[in-house]
Structure formats: C-alpha cells, structure tokens
Design a protein around this motif. Structure first.
Motif, PDB file in Angstrom:
ATOM      1  N   TRP A  60     -10.625   9.110  -2.877  1.00 30.22           N
ATOM      2  CA  TRP A  60     -10.632   7.653  -2.828  1.00 30.22           C
ATOM      3  C   TRP A  60     -12.042   7.099  -2.711  1.00 30.22           C
ATOM      4  O   TRP A  60     -12.924   7.702  -2.110  1.00 30.22           O
ATOM      5  CB  TRP A  60      -9.821   7.151  -1.650  1.00 30.22           C
ATOM      6  CG  TRP A  60      -8.349   7.341  -1.790  1.00 30.22           C
ATOM      7  CD1 TRP A  60      -7.678   7.936  -2.818  1.00 30.22           C
ATOM      8  CD2 TRP A  60      -7.358   6.946  -0.853  1.00 30.22           C
ATOM      9  NE1 TRP A  60      -6.335   7.925  -2.574  1.00 30.22           N
ATOM     10  CE2 TRP A  60      -6.113   7.327  -1.380  1.00 30.22           C
ATOM     11  CE3 TRP A  60      -7.408   6.314   0.379  1.00 30.22           C
ATOM     12  CZ2 TRP A  60      -4.918   7.083  -0.721  1.00 30.22           C
ATOM     13  CZ3 TRP A  60      -6.221   6.073   1.042  1.00 30.22           C
ATOM     14  CH2 TRP A  60      -4.990   6.444   0.500  1.00 30.22           C
TER      15      TRP A  60
ATOM     16  N   ARG B 274     -11.277   1.518  -1.474  1.00 29.92           N
ATOM     17  CA  ARG B 274      -9.865   1.838  -1.244  1.00 29.92           C
ATOM     18  C   ARG B 274      -9.637   2.272   0.202  1.00 29.92           C
ATOM     19  O   ARG B 274      -8.647   1.884   0.822  1.00 29.92           O
ATOM     20  CB  ARG B 274      -9.435   2.945  -2.209  1.00 29.92           C
ATOM     21  CG  ARG B 274      -7.956   3.182  -2.241  1.00 29.92           C
ATOM     22  CD  ARG B 274      -7.601   4.104  -3.370  1.00 29.92           C
ATOM     23  NE  ARG B 274      -6.169   4.338  -3.444  1.00 29.92           N
ATOM     24  CZ  ARG B 274      -5.621   5.178  -4.293  1.00 29.92           C
ATOM     25  NH1 ARG B 274      -6.365   5.844  -5.158  1.00 29.92           N
ATOM     26  NH2 ARG B 274      -4.314   5.346  -4.289  1.00 29.92           N
TER      27      ARG B 274
ATOM     28  N   HIS C 211       0.823  -1.209   0.000  1.00 28.45           N
ATOM     29  CA  HIS C 211       0.000   0.000   0.000  1.00 28.45           C
ATOM     30  C   HIS C 211       0.863   1.266   0.000  1.00 28.45           C
ATOM     31  O   HIS C 211       0.377   2.343   0.356  1.00 28.45           O
ATOM     32  CB  HIS C 211      -0.921   0.027   1.223  1.00 28.45           C
ATOM     33  CG  HIS C 211      -1.949  -1.043   1.233  1.00 28.45           C
ATOM     34  ND1 HIS C 211      -2.962  -1.122   0.302  1.00 28.45           N
ATOM     35  CD2 HIS C 211      -2.121  -2.095   2.058  1.00 28.45           C
ATOM     36  CE1 HIS C 211      -3.706  -2.172   0.557  1.00 28.45           C
ATOM     37  NE2 HIS C 211      -3.218  -2.782   1.624  1.00 28.45           N
TER      38      HIS C 211
ATOM     39  N   ASP D 174      -0.572   4.397  -1.610  1.00 35.02           N
ATOM     40  CA  ASP D 174      -1.673   4.949  -0.822  1.00 35.02           C
ATOM     41  C   ASP D 174      -1.139   5.696   0.402  1.00 35.02           C
ATOM     42  O   ASP D 174      -1.589   6.799   0.713  1.00 35.02           O
ATOM     43  CB  ASP D 174      -2.623   3.839  -0.366  1.00 35.02           C
ATOM     44  CG  ASP D 174      -3.296   3.135  -1.528  1.00 35.02           C
ATOM     45  OD1 ASP D 174      -3.579   3.788  -2.546  1.00 35.02           O
ATOM     46  OD2 ASP D 174      -3.532   1.921  -1.416  1.00 35.02           O
TER      47      ASP D 174
ATOM     48  N   ARG E  20      -9.707  -0.809   2.401  1.00 38.06           N
ATOM     49  CA  ARG E  20      -8.534  -1.656   2.152  1.00 38.06           C
ATOM     50  C   ARG E  20      -7.291  -1.096   2.863  1.00 38.06           C
ATOM     51  O   ARG E  20      -6.522  -1.839   3.466  1.00 38.06           O
ATOM     52  CB  ARG E  20      -8.278  -1.766   0.648  1.00 38.06           C
ATOM     53  CG  ARG E  20      -7.210  -2.776   0.290  1.00 38.06           C
ATOM     54  CD  ARG E  20      -6.965  -2.866  -1.200  1.00 38.06           C
ATOM     55  NE  ARG E  20      -6.372  -1.615  -1.665  1.00 38.06           N
ATOM     56  CZ  ARG E  20      -6.839  -0.883  -2.678  1.00 38.06           C
ATOM     57  NH1 ARG E  20      -7.885  -1.265  -3.347  1.00 38.06           N
ATOM     58  NH2 ARG E  20      -6.226   0.231  -3.028  1.00 38.06           N
TER      59      ARG E  20
END
Length: 145
Positions: A108, A112, A24, A27, A115
C-alpha cells in the motif's frame, strides 16, 4: 435524569461509522487476510465493523474518529486471528506492525495507509523511520494478482 440507551448499530452515528468502515471493506479484508484464515475473512471483517459501530460513542469522543475506529476494528480482527498471527512482529508497537504489514505485506501507498488507519503523515513517517530495513516475512506478503 433519564439514562441514555445505546443506539442500535443501524441508526444515527453508528450507521455513519458503519458506512465509513464499509467504504474501506476491501482494505480491511486485505489486512484481515494476512492474519485470519481466508475462509474467515468476510465474517471477521463484518464482525469487526459491527463491533466498531457498537462503540460509536467512544469513536466520536476520541480526538480522531478514523484512528479510533481503526483501532477497534484492528483489535476485533486480532481477537479472531490465530494466537501466533503477529508473533513475528511482537517486538513492534501496533502502529509499526500495521505499517509493516500494509506497506510491505500489501504494497500500500502512504496515502492508502493514512486513509485506512487514520494516521497522520507525521505518525506514519515516524513508524516508517523505526522500520528502516525491516522486511515482512514471506508468509505475510500477498501475491499480486
């Protein structure tokens, strides 16, 4: 009785947590870019991932490892942020801050957000309802590329 030594960040469960968080990275870097200076983002994320991996026993002992890892990572990023980084959001709880920044600042999707943060759909829905009508200040909205 022998004392248990903590595992180094590169072995066993810590390696798994590091791999999860590194999957990730983009992100986390996007989120970090909202609260730390741009030049510090890569190092801030690396340091935060190592800190979370170093707490692998806490992460794995928690009811939800993904949520626990996100909370540790988030705290590490905030520790590196300017003291006033989240001042406009001080009235919100941490989950609401995250949802506001991720949804309105980064654009987002719910999928997302869940997650990355480990939030379940119910917690996300609750935070979303609490934020009805809230907007992200202009300085926190990332420009689309």
């Amino acid at each position: 009785m022998t004392a248990q030594r903590p595992e180094p960040a590169g072995t066993g469960p810590a390696r798994g947590i590091t791999a999860l968080l590194e999957s990730h990275y983009r992100d986390h870097a996007d989120f970090a870019a909202l609260i730390v200076p741009p030049e510090e983002v890569p190092q801030a994320v690396r340091t935060a991932v190592l800190q979370a991996a170093g707490c692998w026993q806490v992460v794995l002992a928690s009811p939800d490892a993904a949520t626990s890892a996100w909370q540790i990572l988030r705290a590490a990023l905030l520790a590196r942020a300017a003291p006033h980084a989240l001042a406009p959001f001080a009235h919100l709880d941490p989950v609401e801050q995250d949802v506001l920044l991720m949804r309105h600042g980064l654009g987002w999707s719910d999928t997302r957000i869940t997650r990355v943060t480990g939030l379940d759909r119910a917690a996300l829905a609750t935070a979303t309802r609490a934020l009805a009508g809230a907007a992200c200040p202009a300085g926190y909205v990332r420009r689309r590329q």
